[in-house]
Scaffold this motif. Structure first.
Motif, PDB file in Angstrom:
ATOM      1  N   ILE A  80      87.525  36.217  20.273  1.00  0.00           N
ATOM      2  CA  ILE A  80      88.372  35.703  21.353  1.00  0.00           C
ATOM      3  C   ILE A  80      88.330  36.660  22.533  1.00  0.00           C
ATOM      4  O   ILE A  80      88.532  37.869  22.382  1.00  0.00           O
ATOM      5  N   ILE A  81      88.043  36.104  23.705  1.00  0.00           N
ATOM      6  CA  ILE A  81      87.951  36.882  24.938  1.00  0.00           C
ATOM      7  C   ILE A  81      89.092  36.461  25.853  1.00  0.00           C
ATOM      8  O   ILE A  81      89.206  35.285  26.213  1.00  0.00           O
ATOM      9  N   LYS A  82      89.940  37.422  26.230  1.00  0.00           N
ATOM     10  CA  LYS A  82      91.081  37.116  27.104  1.00  0.00           C
ATOM     11  C   LYS A  82      90.604  37.032  28.557  1.00  0.00           C
ATOM     12  O   LYS A  82      89.963  37.945  29.073  1.00  0.00           O
ATOM     13  N   ILE A  83      90.930  35.912  29.198  1.00  0.00           N
ATOM     14  CA  ILE A  83      90.593  35.684  30.604  1.00  0.00           C
ATOM     15  C   ILE A  83      91.887  35.493  31.382  1.00  0.00           C
ATOM     16  O   ILE A  83      92.777  34.760  30.953  1.00  0.00           O
ATOM     17  N   GLU A  84      92.000  36.128  32.527  1.00  0.00           N
ATOM     18  CA  GLU A  84      93.214  36.015  33.337  1.00  0.00           C
ATOM     19  C   GLU A  84      93.114  34.916  34.390  1.00  0.00           C
ATOM     20  O   GLU A  84      94.116  34.312  34.755  1.00  0.00           O
ATOM     21  N   SER A 139      90.278  31.790  36.175  1.00  0.00           N
ATOM     22  CA  SER A 139      89.746  30.461  35.849  1.00  0.00           C
ATOM     23  C   SER A 139      88.892  30.543  34.589  1.00  0.00           C
ATOM     24  O   SER A 139      87.731  30.961  34.626  1.00  0.00           O
ATOM     25  N   VAL A 140      89.472  30.114  33.490  1.00  0.00           N
ATOM     26  CA  VAL A 140      88.804  30.257  32.196  1.00  0.00           C
ATOM     27  C   VAL A 140      87.560  29.365  32.105  1.00  0.00           C
ATOM     28  O   VAL A 140      86.656  29.629  31.303  1.00  0.00           O
ATOM     29  N   GLU A 141      87.484  28.335  32.959  1.00  0.00           N
ATOM     30  CA  GLU A 141      86.327  27.434  32.937  1.00  0.00           C
ATOM     31  C   GLU A 141      85.020  28.157  33.265  1.00  0.00           C
ATOM     32  O   GLU A 141      83.937  27.674  32.934  1.00  0.00           O
ATOM     33  N   LEU A 142      85.132  29.300  33.931  1.00  0.00           N
ATOM     34  CA  LEU A 142      83.933  30.056  34.296  1.00  0.00           C
ATOM     35  C   LEU A 142      83.196  30.623  33.078  1.00  0.00           C
ATOM     36  O   LEU A 142      81.978  30.810  33.119  1.00  0.00           O
ATOM     37  N   ILE A 194      80.406  28.482  31.751  1.00  0.00           N
ATOM     38  CA  ILE A 194      79.409  28.321  32.811  1.00  0.00           C
ATOM     39  C   ILE A 194      78.538  29.574  32.913  1.00  0.00           C
ATOM     40  O   ILE A 194      77.305  29.489  33.076  1.00  0.00           O
ATOM     41  N   LEU A 195      79.162  30.741  32.813  1.00  0.00           N
ATOM     42  CA  LEU A 195      78.438  32.019  32.905  1.00  0.00           C
ATOM     43  C   LEU A 195      77.886  32.465  31.553  1.00  0.00           C
ATOM     44  O   LEU A 195      77.331  33.563  31.443  1.00  0.00           O
ATOM     45  N   GLU A 196      78.058  31.612  30.532  1.00  0.00           N
ATOM     46  CA  GLU A 196      77.586  31.886  29.172  1.00  0.00           C
ATOM     47  C   GLU A 196      78.240  33.126  28.560  1.00  0.00           C
ATOM     48  O   GLU A 196      77.644  33.820  27.746  1.00  0.00           O
ATOM     49  N   LEU A 197      79.461  33.399  28.987  1.00  0.00           N
ATOM     50  CA  LEU A 197      80.254  34.445  28.358  1.00  0.00           C
ATOM     51  C   LEU A 197      80.836  33.943  27.044  1.00  0.00           C
ATOM     52  O   LEU A 197      81.053  34.728  26.117  1.00  0.00           O
ATOM     53  N   ALA A 198      81.114  32.636  26.977  1.00  0.00           N
ATOM     54  CA  ALA A 198      81.763  32.070  25.792  1.00  0.00           C
ATOM     55  C   ALA A 198      81.141  30.722  25.453  1.00  0.00           C
ATOM     56  O   ALA A 198      80.547  30.052  26.299  1.00  0.00           O
ATOM     57  N   ASP A 199      81.315  30.342  24.185  1.00  0.00           N
ATOM     58  CA  ASP A 199      80.815  29.039  23.721  1.00  0.00           C
ATOM     59  C   ASP A 199      81.816  27.926  23.997  1.00  0.00           C
ATOM     60  O   ASP A 199      81.435  26.747  24.058  1.00  0.00           O
ATOM     61  N   ARG A 215      81.388  32.034  16.974  1.00  0.00           N
ATOM     62  CA  ARG A 215      81.574  31.515  18.332  1.00  0.00           C
ATOM     63  C   ARG A 215      82.469  32.438  19.134  1.00  0.00           C
ATOM     64  O   ARG A 215      83.392  33.063  18.607  1.00  0.00           O
ATOM     65  N   ARG A 216      82.213  32.475  20.429  1.00  0.00           N
ATOM     66  CA  ARG A 216      83.065  33.222  21.347  1.00  0.00           C
ATOM     67  C   ARG A 216      83.949  32.238  22.105  1.00  0.00           C
ATOM     68  O   ARG A 216      83.450  31.272  22.684  1.00  0.00           O
ATOM     69  N   ILE A 217      85.251  32.510  22.103  1.00  0.00           N
ATOM     70  CA  ILE A 217      86.239  31.626  22.714  1.00  0.00           C
ATOM     71  C   ILE A 217      86.929  32.364  23.853  1.00  0.00           C
ATOM     72  O   ILE A 217      87.515  33.428  23.644  1.00  0.00           O
ATOM     73  N   ALA A 218      86.889  31.805  25.039  1.00  0.00           N
ATOM     74  CA  ALA A 218      87.590  32.373  26.190  1.00  0.00           C
ATOM     75  C   ALA A 218      88.912  31.638  26.385  1.00  0.00           C
ATOM     76  O   ALA A 218      88.969  30.413  26.269  1.00  0.00           O
TER      77      ALA A 218
END
Length: 213
Positions: free
Chosen positions: A137-141, A143-146, A149-154, A114-117
Protein backbone atom coordinates in the motif's frame (compact mmCIF):
# COMPACT_ATOMS: atom_id res chain seq x y z
CA UNK A 1 -32.62 20.76 30.09
CA UNK A 2 -29.80 22.62 31.85
CA UNK A 3 -26.82 20.84 30.31
CA UNK A 4 -25.68 22.30 26.98
CA UNK A 5 -24.33 19.75 24.58
CA UNK A 6 -21.50 20.38 22.15
CA UNK A 7 -21.48 18.90 18.65
CA UNK A 8 -18.58 18.93 16.17
CA UNK A 9 -19.66 19.41 12.53
CA UNK A 10 -17.53 18.54 9.52
CA UNK A 11 -16.97 21.69 7.47
CA UNK A 12 -18.18 21.87 3.86
CA UNK A 13 -20.99 19.87 2.33
CA UNK A 14 -21.63 17.79 5.44
CA UNK A 15 -21.95 20.99 7.47
CA UNK A 16 -24.54 22.35 5.02
CA UNK A 17 -26.55 19.12 5.10
CA UNK A 18 -26.27 18.94 8.89
CA UNK A 19 -27.72 22.43 9.23
CA UNK A 20 -30.56 21.52 6.86
CA UNK A 21 -31.37 18.60 9.16
CA UNK A 22 -31.17 20.74 12.30
CA UNK A 23 -33.44 23.43 10.86
CA UNK A 24 -35.98 20.78 9.84
CA UNK A 25 -35.85 19.64 13.49
CA UNK A 26 -36.78 23.19 14.56
CA UNK A 27 -33.32 24.36 15.64
CA UNK A 28 -32.37 27.97 14.94
CA UNK A 29 -29.11 27.70 12.99
CA UNK A 30 -28.84 31.35 11.98
CA UNK A 31 -25.60 31.92 13.96
CA UNK A 32 -23.88 29.13 11.98
CA UNK A 33 -25.26 30.22 8.60
CA UNK A 34 -23.19 33.40 8.80
CA UNK A 35 -20.29 32.23 10.97
CA UNK A 36 -17.66 34.85 10.12
CA UNK A 37 -14.41 33.71 11.69
CA UNK A 38 -16.06 32.17 14.75
CA UNK A 39 -15.61 28.42 15.13
CA UNK A 40 -18.03 27.77 18.03
CA UNK A 41 -21.68 28.82 17.75
CA UNK A 42 -24.57 28.58 20.21
CA UNK A 43 -27.98 27.43 18.98
CA UNK A 44 -30.35 30.05 20.48
CA UNK A 45 -33.42 27.85 20.95
CA UNK A 46 -31.86 24.53 21.96
CA UNK A 47 -29.08 23.63 24.47
CA UNK A 48 -26.50 22.86 21.78
CA UNK A 49 -23.23 24.50 20.73
CA UNK A 50 -21.80 23.69 17.30
CA UNK A 51 -18.05 23.44 16.64
CA UNK A 52 -16.91 23.70 13.01
CA UNK A 53 -13.97 21.41 12.27
CA UNK A 54 -12.23 19.26 9.67
CA UNK A 55 -13.39 15.66 9.50
CA UNK A 56 -10.44 14.00 11.30
CA UNK A 57 -10.66 16.59 14.07
CA UNK A 58 -14.37 15.86 14.59
CA UNK A 59 -13.41 12.34 15.64
CA UNK A 60 -10.56 13.61 17.82
CA UNK A 61 -12.83 16.07 19.67
CA UNK A 62 -15.51 13.44 20.28
CA UNK A 63 -13.03 10.77 21.37
CA UNK A 64 -11.41 13.12 23.87
CA UNK A 65 -14.78 14.23 25.22
CA UNK A 66 -14.46 17.94 24.47
CA UNK A 67 -17.46 17.46 22.16
CA UNK A 68 -20.35 15.21 23.14
CA UNK A 69 -21.39 14.44 19.57
CA UNK A 70 -20.08 14.76 16.04
CA UNK A 71 -21.20 14.45 12.45
CA UNK A 72 -18.58 12.91 10.18
CA UNK A 73 -18.39 10.76 7.06
CA UNK A 74 -18.13 6.99 7.31
CA UNK A 75 -14.94 7.30 5.22
CA UNK A 76 -13.19 9.10 8.08
CA UNK A 77 -14.60 6.65 10.61
CA UNK A 78 -13.32 3.66 8.64
CA UNK A 79 -9.89 5.23 8.24
CA UNK A 80 -9.26 6.46 11.77
CA UNK A 81 -12.24 5.81 14.03
CA UNK A 82 -11.56 4.25 17.40
CA UNK A 83 -13.54 4.76 20.63
CA UNK A 84 -17.02 6.28 20.23
CA UNK A 85 -20.58 5.20 19.56
CA UNK A 86 -21.84 5.40 15.99
CA UNK A 87 -25.53 5.96 16.63
CA UNK A 88 -27.18 7.09 13.38
CA UNK A 89 -26.73 6.89 9.63
CA UNK A 90 -27.91 10.36 8.60
CA UNK A 91 -28.43 9.38 4.97
CA UNK A 92 -26.64 12.30 3.30
CA UNK A 93 -23.11 12.64 1.92
CA UNK A 94 -23.51 9.32 0.13
CA UNK A 95 -20.65 7.91 -1.94
CA UNK A 96 -18.53 4.76 -1.88
CA UNK A 97 -15.00 3.46 -1.62
CA UNK A 98 -14.06 1.58 -4.78
CA UNK A 99 -11.14 -0.41 -6.12
CA UNK A 100 -10.23 0.99 -9.55
CA UNK A 101 -7.69 0.03 -12.21
CA UNK A 102 -6.54 1.19 -15.64
CA UNK A 103 -9.06 0.18 -18.28
CA UNK A 104 -8.15 -3.24 -19.68
CA UNK A 105 -6.07 -4.29 -16.66
CA UNK A 106 -6.55 -7.81 -15.26
CA UNK A 107 -6.04 -7.00 -11.58
CA UNK A 108 -6.95 -10.43 -10.21
CA UNK A 109 -5.30 -12.40 -13.03
CA UNK A 110 -1.77 -12.34 -11.64
CA UNK A 111 0.01 -13.84 -8.66
CA UNK A 112 2.42 -10.95 -8.16
CA UNK A 113 2.09 -8.70 -5.13
CA UNK A 114 -0.09 -5.80 -6.26
CA UNK A 115 0.68 -2.22 -5.38
CA UNK A 116 -2.30 -0.15 -4.21
CA UNK A 117 -2.25 3.65 -4.09
CA UNK A 118 -4.70 5.37 -1.75
CA UNK A 119 -5.33 8.27 0.59
CA UNK A 120 -6.92 5.74 2.95
CA UNK A 121 -4.33 3.07 3.82
CA UNK A 122 -6.29 1.59 6.72
CA UNK A 123 -9.41 1.16 4.58
CA UNK A 124 -7.39 -0.48 1.80
CA UNK A 125 -5.45 -2.71 4.19
CA UNK A 126 -8.61 -3.96 5.89
CA UNK A 127 -10.26 -4.68 2.52
CA UNK A 128 -7.39 -6.80 1.21
CA UNK A 129 -6.80 -8.55 4.55
CA UNK A 130 -10.39 -9.81 4.39
CA UNK A 131 -9.61 -11.19 0.94
CA UNK A 132 -6.42 -12.81 2.20
CA UNK A 133 -4.39 -10.88 -0.37
CA UNK A 134 -0.85 -9.65 0.16
CA UNK A 135 -0.53 -6.10 -1.23
CA UNK A 136 1.86 -3.17 -0.97
CA UNK A 137 0.00 0.00 0.00
CA UNK A 138 1.35 3.38 -1.09
CA UNK A 139 -0.02 6.48 0.66
CA UNK A 140 -0.86 9.31 -1.75
CA UNK A 141 -1.86 12.78 -0.56
CA UNK A 142 -2.98 14.33 -3.85
CA UNK A 143 -4.68 12.99 -6.98
CA UNK A 144 -4.48 9.26 -6.45
CA UNK A 145 -5.56 8.63 -10.07
CA UNK A 146 -2.02 9.53 -11.15
CA UNK A 147 -0.51 6.41 -9.56
CA UNK A 148 -1.75 3.87 -12.15
CA UNK A 149 -1.17 6.33 -14.99
CA UNK A 150 2.48 6.72 -13.94
CA UNK A 151 2.69 2.96 -13.27
CA UNK A 152 3.44 3.54 -9.60
CA UNK A 153 0.54 1.27 -8.64
CA UNK A 154 -1.62 -1.49 -10.11
CA UNK A 155 -4.83 -0.08 -8.63
CA UNK A 156 -6.26 2.57 -6.36
CA UNK A 157 -8.73 2.58 -3.48
CA UNK A 158 -10.56 5.89 -3.39
CA UNK A 159 -13.90 7.58 -2.81
CA UNK A 160 -16.13 7.53 -5.88
CA UNK A 161 -19.28 9.61 -6.37
CA UNK A 162 -20.09 9.82 -10.10
CA UNK A 163 -16.97 8.10 -11.45
CA UNK A 164 -16.30 10.99 -13.85
CA UNK A 165 -12.73 11.59 -12.62
CA UNK A 166 -11.92 7.91 -13.06
CA UNK A 167 -13.29 7.84 -16.61
CA UNK A 168 -11.45 11.00 -17.62
CA UNK A 169 -8.20 9.39 -16.51
CA UNK A 170 -8.74 6.00 -18.12
CA UNK A 171 -9.64 4.17 -14.91
CA UNK A 172 -12.59 1.92 -14.13
CA UNK A 173 -13.98 0.72 -10.77
CA UNK A 174 -13.94 -3.06 -10.53
CA UNK A 175 -15.22 -3.63 -6.99
CA UNK A 176 -16.94 -1.69 -4.22
CA UNK A 177 -14.96 -1.55 -0.98
CA UNK A 178 -17.46 0.16 1.37
CA UNK A 179 -20.51 2.41 1.30
CA UNK A 180 -20.12 5.88 2.79
CA UNK A 181 -22.54 8.41 4.28
CA UNK A 182 -22.63 10.90 7.17
CA UNK A 183 -22.89 9.40 10.65
CA UNK A 184 -23.78 10.79 14.07
CA UNK A 185 -21.21 9.74 16.68
CA UNK A 186 -21.32 10.12 20.47
CA UNK A 187 -18.69 10.12 23.20
CA UNK A 188 -19.31 7.10 25.51
CA UNK A 189 -18.72 9.06 28.72
CA UNK A 190 -21.10 11.80 27.55
CA UNK A 191 -23.75 9.17 26.90
CA UNK A 192 -23.55 8.16 30.57
CA UNK A 193 -23.32 11.67 32.01
CA UNK A 194 -25.85 13.39 29.76
CA UNK A 195 -28.08 10.52 28.69
CA UNK A 196 -31.33 12.51 28.90
CA UNK A 197 -30.07 15.39 26.77
CA UNK A 198 -28.36 13.16 24.23
CA UNK A 199 -31.36 10.85 23.94
CA UNK A 200 -33.60 13.85 23.27
CA UNK A 201 -31.33 15.09 20.48
CA UNK A 202 -30.90 11.63 18.90
CA UNK A 203 -34.66 11.04 19.01
CA UNK A 204 -35.30 14.38 17.30
CA UNK A 205 -32.84 13.40 14.56
CA UNK A 206 -34.48 10.00 14.16
CA UNK A 207 -37.97 11.45 13.87
CA UNK A 208 -36.89 13.89 11.17
CA UNK A 209 -35.03 11.18 9.23
CA UNK A 210 -38.10 8.95 9.39
CA UNK A 211 -40.19 11.75 7.88
CA UNK A 212 -37.83 11.83 4.91
CA UNK A 213 -38.20 8.14 4.06
Amino acid sequence: MSQRLRIALTKGRLQEKSLELFEAMGLDCSPIQSPGRRLVHAIPNYPLDAVLAKAPDVITYVEHGVCDLGIVGKDTILEQGRSFYEVLDLGFGKCRFALAVKQGSDFYGTYKTRRIATKYPNVARTFFEKKGMDVDIIKIEGSVELAPILELADAIVDIVETGATLRENGLVPIEDVAQVSARLIVNPASMKLHKTELTDFINRCERELECRV
